[in-house]
Design a protein around this motif. Structure first.
Motif, PDB file in Angstrom:
ATOM      1  N   GLY A 175       0.692  -1.101  -0.139  1.00 32.29           N
ATOM      2  CA  GLY A 175      -0.053  -0.010  -0.176  1.00 32.29           C
ATOM      3  C   GLY A 175       0.775   1.433  -0.350  1.00 32.29           C
ATOM      4  O   GLY A 175       0.414   2.497   0.248  1.00 32.29           O
ATOM      5  N   VAL A 176       1.985   0.844  -0.132  1.00 25.23           N
ATOM      6  CA  VAL A 176       3.256   2.107  -0.092  1.00 25.23           C
ATOM      7  C   VAL A 176       3.811   2.217  -1.051  1.00 25.23           C
ATOM      8  O   VAL A 176       4.488   0.539  -1.685  1.00 25.23           O
ATOM      9  CB  VAL A 176       4.112   2.516   1.095  1.00 25.23           C
ATOM     10  N   ARG A 177       3.227   3.549  -2.053  1.00 24.20           N
ATOM     11  CA  ARG A 177       5.041   3.187  -3.459  1.00 24.20           C
ATOM     12  C   ARG A 177       5.776   4.173  -3.095  1.00 24.20           C
ATOM     13  O   ARG A 177       5.582   5.312  -2.798  1.00 24.20           O
ATOM     14  CB  ARG A 177       3.666   3.869  -4.359  1.00 24.20           C
ATOM     15  N   ALA A 178       6.715   3.507  -4.297  1.00 20.06           N
ATOM     16  CA  ALA A 178       7.600   3.833  -4.187  1.00 20.06           C
ATOM     17  C   ALA A 178       8.269   4.982  -5.120  1.00 20.06           C
ATOM     18  O   ALA A 178       7.871   4.940  -6.184  1.00 20.06           O
ATOM     19  CB  ALA A 178       8.702   3.101  -4.243  1.00 20.06           C
ATOM     20  N   ARG A 179       9.117   6.463  -4.132  1.00 17.80           N
ATOM     21  CA  ARG A 179       9.093   7.509  -5.528  1.00 17.80           C
ATOM     22  C   ARG A 179      11.038   7.396  -5.153  1.00 17.80           C
ATOM     23  O   ARG A 179      11.554   7.028  -3.984  1.00 17.80           O
ATOM     24  CB  ARG A 179       8.781   8.316  -5.258  1.00 17.80           C
ATOM     25  N   GLY A 180      11.931   8.164  -6.105  1.00 16.37           N
ATOM     26  CA  GLY A 180      13.400   7.617  -5.196  1.00 16.37           C
ATOM     27  C   GLY A 180      14.082   8.991  -6.235  1.00 16.37           C
ATOM     28  O   GLY A 180      13.086   9.301  -7.407  1.00 16.37           O
ATOM     29  N   MET A 181      14.581   9.427  -6.278  1.00 13.80           N
ATOM     30  CA  MET A 181      16.165  10.499  -7.223  1.00 13.80           C
ATOM     31  C   MET A 181      17.396  10.462  -7.226  1.00 13.80           C
ATOM     32  O   MET A 181      18.153  10.116  -5.653  1.00 13.80           O
ATOM     33  CB  MET A 181      16.008  11.587  -6.566  1.00 13.80           C
ATOM     34  N   PRO A 182      17.531   9.477  -8.074  1.00  9.00           N
ATOM     35  CA  PRO A 182      18.955   9.509  -8.478  1.00  9.00           C
ATOM     36  C   PRO A 182      19.852   9.769  -8.493  1.00  9.00           C
ATOM     37  O   PRO A 182      20.627  10.307  -9.345  1.00  9.00           O
ATOM     38  CB  PRO A 182      19.191   8.152  -9.282  1.00  9.00           C
ATOM     39  N   VAL A 183      20.000  10.709  -6.639  1.00  8.35           N
ATOM     40  CA  VAL A 183      20.915  12.101  -6.585  1.00  8.35           C
ATOM     41  C   VAL A 183      22.128  11.603  -5.750  1.00  8.35           C
ATOM     42  O   VAL A 183      20.731  11.098  -4.515  1.00  8.35           O
ATOM     43  CB  VAL A 183      20.967  13.083  -6.176  1.00  8.35           C
ATOM     44  N   PRO A 184      23.341  12.181  -5.168  1.00 12.13           N
ATOM     45  CA  PRO A 184      23.829  11.643  -4.203  1.00 12.13           C
ATOM     46  C   PRO A 184      23.113  12.534  -3.052  1.00 12.13           C
ATOM     47  O   PRO A 184      22.668  13.063  -3.199  1.00 12.13           O
ATOM     48  CB  PRO A 184      25.265  12.072  -4.289  1.00 12.13           C
ATOM     49  N   ALA A 185      22.718  11.621  -1.583  1.00 12.67           N
ATOM     50  CA  ALA A 185      22.350  11.851  -1.133  1.00 12.67           C
ATOM     51  C   ALA A 185      23.487  13.441  -0.399  1.00 12.67           C
ATOM     52  O   ALA A 185      22.649  14.461   0.093  1.00 12.67           O
ATOM     53  CB  ALA A 185      22.037  11.761   0.325  1.00 12.67           C
ATOM     54  N   ARG A 186      24.585  12.953  -0.580  1.00 13.29           N
ATOM     55  CA  ARG A 186      25.258  14.497  -0.074  1.00 13.29           C
ATOM     56  C   ARG A 186      25.467  15.148  -0.868  1.00 13.29           C
ATOM     57  O   ARG A 186      24.809  16.826  -0.343  1.00 13.29           O
ATOM     58  CB  ARG A 186      27.193  14.297   0.098  1.00 13.29           C
ATOM     59  N   LEU A 187      25.107  15.750  -2.091  1.00  9.44           N
ATOM     60  CA  LEU A 187      24.709  16.536  -3.297  1.00  9.44           C
ATOM     61  C   LEU A 187      23.276  17.028  -2.229  1.00  9.44           C
ATOM     62  O   LEU A 187      23.807  18.558  -2.556  1.00  9.44           O
ATOM     63  CB  LEU A 187      24.836  15.778  -4.031  1.00  9.44           C
ATOM     64  N   LEU A 188      22.181  16.563  -2.737  1.00 13.56           N
ATOM     65  CA  LEU A 188      20.570  17.059  -2.204  1.00 13.56           C
ATOM     66  C   LEU A 188      21.155  17.769  -0.793  1.00 13.56           C
ATOM     67  O   LEU A 188      20.679  18.585  -0.642  1.00 13.56           O
ATOM     68  CB  LEU A 188      19.988  15.899  -2.229  1.00 13.56           C
ATOM     69  N   ARG A 189      22.111  17.213   0.287  1.00 16.60           N
ATOM     70  CA  ARG A 189      22.036  18.406   1.438  1.00 16.60           C
ATOM     71  C   ARG A 189      22.814  19.448   1.235  1.00 16.60           C
ATOM     72  O   ARG A 189      22.319  20.252   1.377  1.00 16.60           O
ATOM     73  CB  ARG A 189      22.613  17.173   2.166  1.00 16.60           C
ATOM     74  N   LYS A 190      23.548  19.294   0.279  1.00 18.48           N
ATOM     75  CA  LYS A 190      24.577  20.738   0.031  1.00 18.48           C
ATOM     76  C   LYS A 190      23.594  21.392  -0.457  1.00 18.48           C
ATOM     77  O   LYS A 190      23.507  23.149  -0.160  1.00 18.48           O
ATOM     78  CB  LYS A 190      25.689  20.779  -0.499  1.00 18.48           C
ATOM     79  N   CYS A 191      22.568  21.475  -1.183  1.00 16.30           N
ATOM     80  CA  CYS A 191      21.847  21.192  -2.140  1.00 16.30           C
ATOM     81  C   CYS A 191      20.836  22.391  -0.952  1.00 16.30           C
ATOM     82  O   CYS A 191      20.370  24.064  -1.055  1.00 16.30           O
ATOM     83  CB  CYS A 191      20.816  21.512  -3.246  1.00 16.30           C
ATOM     84  N   TRP A 192      19.848  21.538  -0.346  1.00 18.35           N
ATOM     85  CA  TRP A 192      19.027  22.236   0.123  1.00 18.35           C
ATOM     86  C   TRP A 192      19.379  23.087   1.577  1.00 18.35           C
ATOM     87  O   TRP A 192      18.750  24.082   2.098  1.00 18.35           O
ATOM     88  CB  TRP A 192      18.699  21.146   1.206  1.00 18.35           C
ATOM     89  N   LEU A 193      20.852  22.505   1.737  1.00 15.04           N
ATOM     90  CA  LEU A 193      21.461  23.425   3.238  1.00 15.04           C
ATOM     91  C   LEU A 193      21.657  25.218   2.709  1.00 15.04           C
ATOM     92  O   LEU A 193      21.552  25.933   3.570  1.00 15.04           O
ATOM     93  CB  LEU A 193      22.670  23.187   3.224  1.00 15.04           C
ATOM     94  N   ARG A 194      22.114  25.580   1.294  1.00 15.93           N
ATOM     95  CA  ARG A 194      22.197  26.800   0.694  1.00 15.93           C
ATOM     96  C   ARG A 194      20.876  27.380   0.064  1.00 15.93           C
ATOM     97  O   ARG A 194      20.759  28.548  -0.386  1.00 15.93           O
ATOM     98  CB  ARG A 194      23.089  26.367  -0.413  1.00 15.93           C
ATOM     99  N   SER A 195      19.819  26.518  -0.308  1.00 12.26           N
ATOM    100  CA  SER A 195      18.939  27.007  -0.741  1.00 12.26           C
ATOM    101  C   SER A 195      17.270  26.259  -1.091  1.00 12.26           C
ATOM    102  O   SER A 195      17.214  25.195  -0.248  1.00 12.26           O
ATOM    103  CB  SER A 195      18.666  26.911  -2.665  1.00 12.26           C
ATOM    104  N   SER A 196      16.334  26.414  -1.283  1.00 12.68           N
ATOM    105  CA  SER A 196      15.083  25.466  -1.615  1.00 12.68           C
ATOM    106  C   SER A 196      15.038  25.050  -2.838  1.00 12.68           C
ATOM    107  O   SER A 196      13.838  24.318  -3.179  1.00 12.68           O
ATOM    108  CB  SER A 196      14.085  26.918  -1.488  1.00 12.68           C
ATOM    109  N   PHE A 197      16.369  24.521  -3.549  1.00 13.57           N
ATOM    110  CA  PHE A 197      15.781  23.381  -5.060  1.00 13.57           C
ATOM    111  C   PHE A 197      16.726  22.825  -4.513  1.00 13.57           C
ATOM    112  O   PHE A 197      18.064  22.645  -3.880  1.00 13.57           O
ATOM    113  CB  PHE A 197      16.742  24.459  -6.072  1.00 13.57           C
TER     114      PHE A 197
END
Length: 360
Positions: free
Chosen positions: A61-83
């Motif tokens: 009943g729970v569907r999966a989604r994902g983003m094939p981007v390194p978690a470290r890169l995502l965190r750096k983006c989110w630390l500096r912006s809302s994108f």
């Protein structure tokens, strides 16, 4: 059905060997999935390597989604912006829930984040290099969140004090004890042989690390020859003497048996956000000795022996007392009754309250 809340849940903690946060995320996802008339849950993995594997570990009943981007890169983006906002790769939703301290930015969804504890704010040097930016990321996530969930009122107070989140934006969502713990039985002969378990043992459950207070337990144990051997369960442990045994990471089934067979469970942490091993031991009718810190006081109630943090002598005395004092029938019943109050259904219902607050 049209009024169901659409929720994006951070499912990254479900990948790999599950720590306490992984077990929390799994149980929450399963309970939410059992409420199909109220909530539509999609789990999102923020990792390059493991996001495809999320499908195989999710409850029905729970569907999966994902983003094939390194978690470290995502965190750096989110630390500096809302994108990038989460909706770009996971679809539109009413609520996005960061289950593991970090709340991804969203264009339209209300934000909910879970803060399990904040010990790391005063121990940044103990974080792995990949997590050195975690304190600032958590502070930014807290400012972004409409609602912050905490496992105890003790953590809620610290979130207000250290992150400036008003109490009316915090929802306490106590963790639960799986019903299987109440039916757990001591290890079978085959399990004892496979894990090379002593006939009697004290038990420590948790990963190695400064916060868990393991050196205090090892000191107390070494200074008290009358205590049974000590068994360390969890990743990162090594045996330091013939009286200290290790079992590594255990499956849920094996862990329940090992806990049920323990003479006592010790949790000497300098800080905890909840302390699930305390309740799981009580559900098995095993005595508990733990540190006298706010969250463990709250969770254990009067069902555990509490000792000052870092006091090896007091810890040793409490362990001896826990083993020597024969439990009465009333005490045995009280332990299990106390643990039974904490259910994953209650955790999910309180979390659903947080979702409605965030949406509004």
């Amino acid at each position: 059905m049209a009024d169901r809340l659409k929720v994006l849940l951070d499912g990254t903690p479900l990948l790999g060997q599950r720590t306490g946060i992984g077990r929390y995320t799994a149980a929450l996802a399963e309970e939410l999935a059992s409420m199909p008339d109220e909530v539509d849950v999609r789990a999102v993995a923020y990792t390059f390597r493991g996001w495809r594997g999320l499908r195989s570990v999710l409850p029905h009943g729970v569907r999966a989604r994902g983003m094939p981007v390194p978690a470290r890169l995502l965190r750096k983006c989110w630390l500096r912006s809302s994108f990038p906002p989460v909706e770009i790769y996971a679809g539109l939703a009413d609520v996005v829930h960061g289950t593991n301290f970090v709340l991804p930015p969203a264009m339209f969804a209300g934000g909910v984040m879970t803060v399990h504890d904040l010990d790391f704010l005063d121990a940044v040097d103990e974080l792995p290099p990949s997590d050195r930016e975690l304190p600032e990321l958590v502070r930014k996530s807290a400012r972004r969140a409409a609602v912050v969930c905490t496992p105890t009122a003790a953590v809620a107070n610290i979130v207000t004090e250290r992150l400036g989140v008003p109490q009316d934006r915090i929802v306490v969502t106590p963790l639960g004890v799986d019903p299987a713990w109440f039916a757990a039985r001591p290890p079978s002969d085959s399990l004892r042989a496979r894990l090379n378990l002593p006939s009697e043992y004290l038990l420590f459950v948790g990963a190695d690390g400064p916060r868990k207070g393991l050196p205090t337990l090892l000191e107390a144990h070494a200074a008290t020859p009358s205590l049974p051997p000590l068994l360390l369960v969890g990743p990162g442990h090594r045996s330091l003497s013939d009286r200290v045994h290790t079992a590594g990471y255990l499956s849920d089934v094996d862990l329940r048996s090992v806990v049920a067979g323990a003479a006592a469970v010790a949790l000497p942490s300098r800080d905890e956000g909840f302390g699930l091993p305390v309740l799981e031991a009580l559900a098995c009718n095993v005595p508990v000795v733990c540190s006298d810190v706010p969250a463990l006081r709250e969770v254990a109630g009067d069902q555990a022996h509490l000792v000052p943090v870092g006091d090896a002598e007091a810890l040793a005395a409490a362990l001896v007392s826990a083993l020597e004092d024969p439990p009465t029938a009333d005490l045995l019943a009280a332990r299990r009754a106390h643990a039974s109050v904490y259910t994953w259904r209650r955790c999910a219902e309180r979390t659903l309250d947080a979702y409605h607050m965030a949406k509004n």
